[in-house]
Structure formats: C-alpha cells, structure tokens
Motif scaffolding. Structure first.
Motif, short mmCIF file in Angstrom:
data_model
loop_
_atom_site.label_atom_id
_atom_site.label_comp_id
_atom_site.label_asym_id
_atom_site.label_seq_id
_atom_site.Cartn_x
_atom_site.Cartn_y
_atom_site.Cartn_z
N ASP A 1 -15.05 8.14 -8.81
CA ASP A 1 -13.93 8.72 -8.07
C ASP A 1 -13.84 10.23 -8.27
O ASP A 1 -13.50 10.98 -7.35
N LEU A 2 -14.16 10.68 -9.50
CA LEU A 2 -14.15 12.12 -9.77
C LEU A 2 -15.20 12.83 -8.93
O LEU A 2 -14.94 13.89 -8.36
N SER A 3 -16.40 12.25 -8.86
CA SER A 3 -17.48 12.88 -8.10
C SER A 3 -17.15 12.95 -6.61
O SER A 3 -17.67 13.81 -5.89
N LEU A 4 -16.29 12.04 -6.13
CA LEU A 4 -15.86 12.04 -4.73
C LEU A 4 -14.61 12.89 -4.52
O LEU A 4 -14.04 12.90 -3.43
N HIS A 5 -14.18 13.58 -5.60
CA HIS A 5 -13.02 14.47 -5.57
C HIS A 5 -11.71 13.72 -5.29
O HIS A 5 -10.76 14.31 -4.77
N TYR B 1 -12.23 13.53 -24.52
CA TYR B 1 -12.82 14.45 -23.56
C TYR B 1 -12.00 14.54 -22.28
O TYR B 1 -11.34 13.57 -21.87
N ALA B 2 -12.09 15.71 -21.67
CA ALA B 2 -11.68 15.88 -20.28
C ALA B 2 -12.96 16.07 -19.48
O ALA B 2 -13.82 16.88 -19.86
N ILE B 3 -13.13 15.33 -18.40
CA ILE B 3 -14.32 15.44 -17.56
C ILE B 3 -13.90 15.97 -16.19
O ILE B 3 -12.94 15.47 -15.59
N SER B 4 -14.59 16.99 -15.74
CA SER B 4 -14.22 17.64 -14.48
C SER B 4 -15.44 17.83 -13.60
O SER B 4 -16.58 17.64 -14.03
N ASN B 5 -15.19 18.22 -12.36
CA ASN B 5 -16.28 18.52 -11.44
C ASN B 5 -16.85 19.91 -11.65
O ASN B 5 -17.86 20.27 -11.06
N GLU B 6 -16.19 20.72 -12.46
CA GLU B 6 -16.59 22.10 -12.64
C GLU B 6 -16.88 22.39 -14.10
O GLU B 6 -16.16 21.93 -14.98
N ARG B 7 -17.92 23.18 -14.34
CA ARG B 7 -18.23 23.56 -15.71
C ARG B 7 -17.14 24.47 -16.27
O ARG B 7 -16.75 24.37 -17.43
N LYS B 8 -16.64 25.37 -15.46
CA LYS B 8 -15.52 26.23 -15.83
C LYS B 8 -14.28 25.74 -15.09
O LYS B 8 -14.24 25.72 -13.87
N PHE C 1 -14.42 3.45 -17.18
CA PHE C 1 -15.03 4.77 -17.29
C PHE C 1 -15.94 5.08 -16.10
O PHE C 1 -15.82 6.12 -15.45
N ASP C 2 -16.87 4.16 -15.78
CA ASP C 2 -17.83 4.41 -14.70
C ASP C 2 -17.14 4.55 -13.35
O ASP C 2 -17.52 5.38 -12.52
N ALA C 3 -16.12 3.71 -13.11
CA ALA C 3 -15.39 3.78 -11.84
C ALA C 3 -14.68 5.13 -11.70
O ALA C 3 -14.66 5.72 -10.61
N LEU C 4 -14.12 5.61 -12.79
CA LEU C 4 -13.41 6.89 -12.75
C LEU C 4 -14.37 8.05 -12.49
O LEU C 4 -14.05 8.98 -11.74
N LEU C 5 -15.57 7.99 -13.08
CA LEU C 5 -16.56 9.04 -12.83
C LEU C 5 -16.95 9.07 -11.35
O LEU C 5 -17.13 10.14 -10.77
N GLU D 1 5.25 23.84 -1.72
CA GLU D 1 4.90 25.23 -2.00
C GLU D 1 5.14 25.59 -3.46
O GLU D 1 4.58 26.54 -3.98
N HIS D 2 6.02 24.83 -4.11
CA HIS D 2 6.37 25.14 -5.50
C HIS D 2 5.90 24.06 -6.46
O HIS D 2 6.28 24.06 -7.62
N THR D 3 5.06 23.15 -5.98
CA THR D 3 4.60 22.03 -6.81
C THR D 3 3.08 22.01 -6.89
O THR D 3 2.39 22.17 -5.89
N MET D 4 2.58 21.81 -8.10
CA MET D 4 1.14 21.67 -8.32
C MET D 4 0.82 20.19 -8.56
O MET D 4 1.44 19.56 -9.41
N ARG D 5 -0.11 19.64 -7.81
CA ARG D 5 -0.48 18.23 -7.94
C ARG D 5 -1.66 18.10 -8.91
O ARG D 5 -2.65 18.82 -8.79
N LEU D 6 -1.54 17.19 -9.85
CA LEU D 6 -2.62 16.91 -10.80
C LEU D 6 -2.90 15.41 -10.76
O LEU D 6 -2.06 14.60 -11.16
N THR D 7 -4.09 15.05 -10.27
CA THR D 7 -4.48 13.65 -10.17
C THR D 7 -5.45 13.34 -11.30
O THR D 7 -6.53 13.91 -11.38
N VAL D 8 -5.03 12.43 -12.19
CA VAL D 8 -5.74 12.18 -13.43
C VAL D 8 -6.24 10.74 -13.48
O VAL D 8 -5.50 9.80 -13.20
N GLY D 9 -7.50 10.59 -13.85
CA GLY D 9 -8.03 9.26 -14.16
C GLY D 9 -8.03 9.08 -15.66
O GLY D 9 -8.50 9.95 -16.40
N ILE D 10 -7.48 7.97 -16.13
CA ILE D 10 -7.39 7.71 -17.57
C ILE D 10 -8.22 6.47 -17.89
O ILE D 10 -7.96 5.38 -17.36
N SER D 11 -9.20 6.65 -18.74
CA SER D 11 -10.06 5.54 -19.14
C SER D 11 -9.24 4.48 -19.85
O SER D 11 -8.39 4.79 -20.69
#
Length: 307
Positions: A140-144, A275-282, A134-138, A93-103
């Motif tokens: 995984d990102l698209s699959l959330h 760059y940071a690449i995300s699933n969302e424009r904003k 890079f391609d593998a991370l993209l 409840e007090h922790t934010m999870r951030l899952t990061v792919g690093i090229s």
C-alpha cells in the motif's frame, strides 16, 4: 497488443456494469442509454485487447481478465472517492492529513507514542490509521495509499519496492506479569522461568526468534501457553493473568498503568527495534519529519535517529 492508454470514462462504465451485474441496471444508475454503455465497453475491450465480460443468462459475468481489471478499477475509483471526501473537508486549508500504516506486530503503546509528535505540531493534523500485515502495508505504501508505515523491522534487502527504512530507536525487552505471577517467578530469574507460562508473539514476528534464542542460551524450558499474531491481543491475555508476556522495557510505566503488570526480569541483551518506512529517502512530509525529529530520547532511552 500494445495499448494507447486507458480511457477512464470507459473504465468507469465497466466498473459500474461489473458492480450492477447488467448493462441495463448500470444504464439506470448512470442515467445514460444502454447503447452508450455497450459502445464504451466495446472500446475498452478493444483498448486492452481482451474480453472483460461474458453473458451468462440475463446477467454478465467477469472473465479472468475482467476480474483482474475490476481489482484495479476498485482501487482507482475508491481512491477517487476518498480524494473527493478529503477535498470536501471544510477546514482542509488548515489541516494536514497523515495516513499511517501500523504493523500488527508493533506494540500499540509504541505506535501511540510515536504519533504524539505529529499530533503536537502547530498545524492541525488529521490522522488516518490502518493496521495490517507488514507485507500488505509495504504494498500500500508503494502505491502511495499510505504516507508512512510504522513497524518493528526494516525493509528486507533485495526488495524491488522503492521504499526506505528509517530507524526510530530500540528498547530492551522485559518480561511482565500480574503481581501474583511476578512474585512467583521473579526470584531466581532467569532459572525460575523453567515451567513458567509464557505468552509470546508468533514465529513470524521479528522479536520472537531473539526471545527463543535467549531462552535457549539460558537453558530455560518455559511453557509457551499462547502465541499471538496480534500484539494487542497478546497484551490482553497478559492482563488476564494467563502468563508472563514480553514488552519493551521503555514502556514499563505504560504497562504498569494499563495492564496492572510489573517487571519479572529483563531479557538482556534482546532488543526490539522500531522503524518508519517511507517512499522517500529524505522525509518531506512535515508530520513524519516531526516524528523522526522528536523521537530521540523521548520514547526510547537509547533511541537513535537514522541518517
């Protein structure tokens, strides 16, 4: 054949049978009757319209359709297990999870600095990092599977993936070397680089082409003694004194402190972008937004935030 949707209990029984290699062992693991599993498998095969398992002696083997189904089932149920592990965290409840792919082409010192902004948030951040191509991370990102990808290149134009590139900043590139090498090749730079031992990224790295063009434009014929797909390995060999190596000029202090290397000369106007690449424009994830918001003028002297 049009399917009516996957029954995940049927898929789970198939997954266990595929892992165990037989219905009998799967029944023992799941503590259900053999007939129950056989019936569930039959319903799944009817649903997808293809045979997924075939008998081979006393064992069952996967058909080609079964191998494809298993690859998806692996992702589905392994993600499910990760979800349960995450939800079981006592302070969730007090922790934010951030899952990061690093090229793997991104300088590790850069990724470390980028993530400092997220870790400095008032709310506790649980950081989970994965390094890959890079391609593998993209993918995984698209699959959330990932919240964000940190890399040295934008998403290629024309991609069908719904992902968006956010420019974090850029830095000029400098050649570094151990003091003895630097003392030998710094005087008369860049002409002094003729015959100099260089450690460079492989040609699939975004910055490699720019460095090659710079060498050619200055009529330099250096001796490339090593090419590395992984940036951390390149730096390790640079620290061993095998040759001169490139790094972002903005990281000069870090390179001095961690690799005992000093500048030989800047490869101006060669620049590396980040760059940071995300699933969302904003950006909506608070930790990613913190990276974008805090980066200006902090890691890169000439960094600029993308709109």
């Amino acid at each position: 054949m049009k399917t009516t949707g996957i029954n995940f209990r049927h898929l789970y029984y198939f997954w266990v049978v595929a892992k165990e290699g037989s219905i009998t062992r799967a029944a023992e693991r799941l503590d259900v009757a053999v007939q129950t599993i056989s019936a569930q498998l039959s319903l799944l095969e009817q649903s997808v319209g293809k045979a997924l398992l075939a008998p081979q002696g006393r064992r069952l083997t996967l058909t080609e359709a079964g191998r494809i189904a298993l690859s998806y089932a692996d992702q589905i149920f392994l993600l499910g297990e990760q979800m349960l592990d995450t939800l079981a965290t006592s302070d969730i409840e007090h922790t934010m999870r951030l899952t990061v792919g690093i090229s793997d082409s991104l300088p590790k010192l850069i990724s470390s600095h980028l993530l400092e902004a997220a870790l400095a948030l008032p709310q506790r951040v649980r950081l989970v990092c994965f390094e890959d191509k890079f391609d593998a991370l993209l993918g995984d990102l698209s699959l959330h599977k990932l919240d964000v990808v940190l890399t040295d290149r934008p998403v290629p134009s024309g991609t069908t993936l719904r992902v968006f590139s956010h420019l974090l900043g850029e830095s000029e590139i400098t050649l570094f070397g151990l003091p003895a090498l630097a003392a030998r090749y710094a005087p008369g730079f860049p002409a002094s680089l003729n015959g100099a031992p260089l450690l460079l990224p492989t040609r699939n790295n975004a910055i490699r082409g720019r460095i090659d063009q710079w060498l050619e434009s200055h009529d330099v014929r250096a001796d490339v003694v090593g090419e590395f797909d992984d940036n951390a390995l390149l730096n390790t060999f640079g620290r061993s004194g095998l040759g001169l190596f490139p790094a972002p000029s903005a990281l000069e202090k870090d390179v001095r402190d961690q690799f005992d290397a000093v500048p030989v000369g800047a490869l101006s106007p060669v620049k590396e972008q980040f760059y940071a690449i995300s699933n969302e424009r904003k950006i909506k994830h608070p930790a990613i937004d913190a990276i974008l918001g805090a980066i200006h003028g902090r890691v890169f002297p000439s960094a600029s935030r993308a709109a």
